[in-house]
Design a protein around this motif. Structure first.
Motif, mmCIF file in Angstrom:
data_model
loop_
_atom_site.group_PDB
_atom_site.id
_atom_site.type_symbol
_atom_site.label_atom_id
_atom_site.label_comp_id
_atom_site.label_asym_id
_atom_site.label_seq_id
_atom_site.Cartn_x
_atom_site.Cartn_y
_atom_site.Cartn_z
ATOM 1 N N LEU A 90 -14.715 72.787 -49.037
ATOM 2 C CA LEU A 90 -13.712 73.985 -49.904
ATOM 3 C C LEU A 90 -15.034 75.295 -50.318
ATOM 4 C CD1 LEU A 90 -10.152 73.562 -49.946
ATOM 5 C CD2 LEU A 90 -11.124 74.777 -48.516
ATOM 6 N N SER A 91 -15.276 73.955 -52.096
ATOM 7 C CA SER A 91 -16.185 74.743 -52.588
ATOM 8 C C SER A 91 -17.330 75.274 -51.952
ATOM 9 C CB SER A 91 -16.411 73.724 -54.132
ATOM 10 O OG SER A 91 -15.269 73.507 -54.321
ATOM 11 N N ALA A 92 -17.710 74.028 -51.211
ATOM 12 C CA ALA A 92 -19.675 74.903 -50.270
ATOM 13 C C ALA A 92 -18.707 75.556 -49.126
ATOM 14 C CB ALA A 92 -19.870 73.033 -49.447
ATOM 15 N N ALA A 93 -17.919 75.613 -48.575
ATOM 16 C CA ALA A 93 -17.740 76.843 -48.055
ATOM 17 C C ALA A 93 -17.653 78.198 -48.483
ATOM 18 C CB ALA A 93 -16.188 76.823 -46.888
ATOM 19 N N LEU A 94 -17.465 78.173 -50.342
ATOM 20 C CA LEU A 94 -17.208 80.113 -50.105
ATOM 21 C C LEU A 94 -18.646 79.935 -50.833
ATOM 22 C CD1 LEU A 94 -13.817 79.637 -52.533
ATOM 23 C CD2 LEU A 94 -14.221 80.178 -50.220
ATOM 24 N N LEU A 95 -19.279 79.317 -50.721
ATOM 25 C CA LEU A 95 -21.011 79.496 -51.223
ATOM 26 C C LEU A 95 -21.348 80.497 -50.269
ATOM 27 C CD1 LEU A 95 -22.631 76.358 -52.335
ATOM 28 C CD2 LEU A 95 -21.967 77.978 -53.447
ATOM 29 N N ASP A 96 -22.546 81.277 -50.838
ATOM 30 C CA ASP A 96 -22.952 82.770 -49.963
ATOM 31 C C ASP A 96 -24.170 82.512 -51.347
ATOM 32 O OD1 ASP A 96 -21.765 84.301 -52.511
ATOM 33 O OD2 ASP A 96 -21.173 85.021 -51.072
ATOM 34 N N PRO A 97 -25.243 83.341 -51.449
ATOM 35 C CA PRO A 97 -26.428 83.079 -52.583
ATOM 36 C C PRO A 97 -25.736 84.106 -53.787
ATOM 37 C CG PRO A 97 -27.127 84.293 -49.891
ATOM 38 C CD PRO A 97 -25.737 83.764 -49.743
ATOM 39 N N PRO A 98 -24.871 85.004 -53.093
ATOM 40 C CA PRO A 98 -24.917 85.499 -54.992
ATOM 41 C C PRO A 98 -24.113 84.086 -55.830
ATOM 42 C CG PRO A 98 -24.482 86.963 -53.740
ATOM 43 C CD PRO A 98 -24.991 85.827 -52.573
ATOM 44 N N ARG A 99 -22.782 84.081 -55.575
ATOM 45 C CA ARG A 99 -22.089 82.642 -55.758
ATOM 46 C C ARG A 99 -22.731 81.300 -56.214
ATOM 47 N NH1 ARG A 99 -15.671 81.448 -54.802
ATOM 48 N NH2 ARG A 99 -16.127 83.606 -55.496
ATOM 49 N N ARG A 100 -24.316 81.229 -55.237
ATOM 50 C CA ARG A 100 -24.760 80.204 -55.829
ATOM 51 C C ARG A 100 -25.660 80.633 -56.961
ATOM 52 N NH1 ARG A 100 -26.483 79.220 -51.221
ATOM 53 N NH2 ARG A 100 -25.688 77.045 -50.488
ATOM 54 N N ASP A 101 -26.126 81.807 -57.200
ATOM 55 C CA ASP A 101 -27.137 82.227 -58.150
ATOM 56 C C ASP A 101 -26.344 81.981 -59.224
ATOM 57 O OD1 ASP A 101 -29.737 83.348 -59.068
ATOM 58 O OD2 ASP A 101 -27.845 84.630 -59.626
ATOM 59 N N ALA A 102 -25.310 82.507 -58.835
ATOM 60 C CA ALA A 102 -24.113 82.969 -60.790
ATOM 61 C C ALA A 102 -24.125 80.776 -60.870
ATOM 62 C CB ALA A 102 -22.549 82.357 -60.138
ATOM 63 N N LEU A 103 -23.789 79.864 -59.495
ATOM 64 C CA LEU A 103 -23.392 78.580 -60.440
ATOM 65 C C LEU A 103 -24.893 78.232 -61.379
ATOM 66 C CD1 LEU A 103 -20.944 77.249 -58.016
ATOM 67 C CD2 LEU A 103 -20.852 78.709 -59.667
ATOM 68 N N VAL A 104 -25.819 78.187 -60.245
ATOM 69 C CA VAL A 104 -27.119 78.259 -61.030
ATOM 70 C C VAL A 104 -27.616 78.601 -62.259
ATOM 71 C CG1 VAL A 104 -29.609 78.212 -60.552
ATOM 72 C CG2 VAL A 104 -28.212 77.453 -59.119
ATOM 73 N N ARG A 105 -27.265 79.579 -62.202
ATOM 74 C CA ARG A 105 -26.599 80.265 -63.769
ATOM 75 C C ARG A 105 -26.814 79.627 -65.384
ATOM 76 N NH1 ARG A 105 -29.029 85.806 -64.458
ATOM 77 N NH2 ARG A 105 -29.668 86.470 -62.127
ATOM 78 N N LEU A 106 -24.786 79.124 -64.078
ATOM 79 C CA LEU A 106 -24.300 78.209 -65.541
ATOM 80 C C LEU A 106 -24.505 76.981 -65.674
ATOM 81 C CD1 LEU A 106 -21.385 78.726 -66.478
ATOM 82 C CD2 LEU A 106 -20.315 77.901 -64.577
ATOM 83 N N LEU A 107 -25.364 77.070 -64.438
ATOM 84 C CA LEU A 107 -25.479 75.407 -64.886
ATOM 85 C C LEU A 107 -26.592 74.920 -66.053
ATOM 86 C CD1 LEU A 107 -25.604 73.606 -61.441
ATOM 87 C CD2 LEU A 107 -24.536 72.740 -63.151
ATOM 88 N N ALA A 108 -27.564 76.222 -65.676
ATOM 89 C CA ALA A 108 -28.868 75.944 -66.716
ATOM 90 C C ALA A 108 -28.569 76.303 -68.175
ATOM 91 C CB ALA A 108 -29.702 77.195 -66.296
ATOM 92 N N ASP A 109 -27.293 77.184 -67.988
ATOM 93 C CA ASP A 109 -27.273 77.117 -69.579
ATOM 94 C C ASP A 109 -25.921 76.136 -70.285
ATOM 95 O OD1 ASP A 109 -26.524 79.211 -71.588
ATOM 96 O OD2 ASP A 109 -24.492 79.717 -71.157
ATOM 97 N N GLN A 110 -25.676 74.821 -69.621
ATOM 98 C CA GLN A 110 -24.640 73.973 -70.259
ATOM 99 C C GLN A 110 -25.271 73.165 -71.794
ATOM 100 O OE1 GLN A 110 -23.936 71.026 -67.692
ATOM 101 N NE2 GLN A 110 -22.532 69.950 -69.173
ATOM 102 N N GLY A 111 -27.114 73.552 -71.408
ATOM 103 C CA GLY A 111 -27.354 73.158 -72.981
ATOM 104 C C GLY A 111 -26.814 74.107 -74.360
ATOM 105 N N SER A 112 -26.625 74.839 -73.220
ATOM 106 C CA SER A 112 -26.043 75.561 -75.259
ATOM 107 C C SER A 112 -24.828 75.378 -75.637
ATOM 108 C CB SER A 112 -26.070 77.353 -74.964
ATOM 109 O OG SER A 112 -24.344 76.977 -73.789
ATOM 110 N N THR A 113 -23.648 74.422 -75.018
ATOM 111 C CA THR A 113 -23.058 73.976 -75.269
ATOM 112 C C THR A 113 -23.013 72.549 -76.781
ATOM 113 O OG1 THR A 113 -22.552 71.719 -74.009
ATOM 114 C CG2 THR A 113 -21.687 74.331 -73.449
ATOM 115 N N LEU A 114 -24.420 71.680 -76.659
ATOM 116 C CA LEU A 114 -24.274 71.152 -77.395
ATOM 117 C C LEU A 114 -24.046 71.996 -79.283
ATOM 118 C CD1 LEU A 114 -27.610 69.123 -76.134
ATOM 119 C CD2 LEU A 114 -25.007 68.755 -75.746
ATOM 120 N N ALA A 115 -24.929 73.038 -79.128
ATOM 121 C CA ALA A 115 -24.622 73.443 -80.297
ATOM 122 C C ALA A 115 -23.060 73.512 -80.920
ATOM 123 C CB ALA A 115 -26.057 74.991 -80.805
#
Length: 291
Positions: A192-217
């Motif tokens: 279901l998560s994959a079925a809802l993926l489209d280019p804007p949503r994939r880009d949004a999730l990559v942005r979030l994954l890329a920001d995860q390092g900010s949580t360490l602080a």
């Protein structure tokens, strides 16, 4: 396990973003807030909601870019941990939620803890389930992410993007589960998560994954919040977790020595494999701290 309360499916506008949420329980009952993890949605709480809804108002929103909520343009919503934490706070304001227990799991633990820190007087308690804030207890599955955090290259970002896929999601949900538990996990989670993926949503999730390092602080600040405020806390954990093994659960006792800790024979997505045990423990905890 009690599991006969109806689940309602609703939407609310938060800062111009349509947020979908699932809700069970009387509107005047004590609130349990359930922010979901990556790469799931409120769907991960589909069975826990009715198990709580006879006595509590259980509310599980879909974050922007997940489930059935909007995926706004990045110029309107930043897809960072800061943005998601602020959106969760605004969601509680939109629903006029002023007192709650927060269920903290995966990315939802970051969003939920920051909500708790913003208004400690509103927190009746915490349920912590495979949501970590102790870097020294990170498991081996963090290794590739940490390489990207240290050196955020284009190649590393491409690897993150490759994981935003049905196969990548499947690996997140099955993780390090023993073979005997794998068939308890619904394939609907990743399909279901994959079925809802489209280019804007994939880009949004990559942005979030890329920001995860900010949580360490944030980790030291979150630990200080726990030490200072000592909210009533239930820790229920699946140690078959390559990101957050048993030590990540026990580390909370450094700052919450009075917390109630239960290690179950499951993994990161404990509600899939041990729903009855988790529901029983959560109901008992809520009955004591949030009746």
């Amino acid at each position: 396990m009690v599991a006969d309360a109806a689940v309602h499916h609703r939407t609310v506008e938060v800062d111009g973003i349509t947020i979908f949420y699932r809700e069970a329980g009387p509107p005047d009952a004590p609130v349990v807030l359930l922010p979901h993890g990556y790469p799931s949605s409120s769907f991960q709480f589909r069975n826990l909601l009715p198990a709580l809804g006879d006595r509590w108002r259980a509310i599980a929103p879909d974050h922007p870019g997940f489930g059935y909520s909007d995926t706004p343009d990045p110029r309107r919503f930043a897809y960072t941990f800061d943005a998601y934490a602020d959106l969760l706070r605004r969601f509680t304001e939109a629903l006029d939620l002023t007192r709650y227990v927060i269920y903290l799991q995966d990315y939802g633990s970051q969003f939920g803890l920051r909500l708790a820190m913003a208004a400690p007087q509103r927190v009746a308690g915490l349920v912590i389930q495979n949501g970590d804030i102790y870097e020294d207890q990170h498991g081996p599955r963090y290794a590739p992410l940490k390489r990207f955090w240290r050196e955020p290259t284009d190649e590393g970002r491409e690897r993150l993007a490759a994981a935003v896929s049905e196969e990548g999601f499947r690996g997140e949900f099955l993780g390090e589960l023993p073979d005997r538990l794998v068939d308890r996990v619904s394939p609907d989670l990743w399909r279901l998560s994959a079925a809802l993926l489209d280019p804007p949503r994939r880009d949004a999730l990559v942005r979030l994954l890329a920001d995860q390092g900010s949580t360490l602080a944030w980790f030291p600040r979150q630990q200080e919040y726990l030490r200072h405020h000592r909210p009533p806390t239930l820790i229920v954990w699946g140690p078959h977790d390559g990101y957050m093994p048993e030590g990540a659960a026990r580390a909370y006792l450094r700052d919450l020595p009075d917390a109630e800790l239960h290690l179950l024979d499951g993994g990161h997505w404990l509600l899939e494999t041990h729903l009855d045990e988790v529901a029983r423990l959560v109901r008992d905890f809520l009955g004591r701290v949030h009746p």
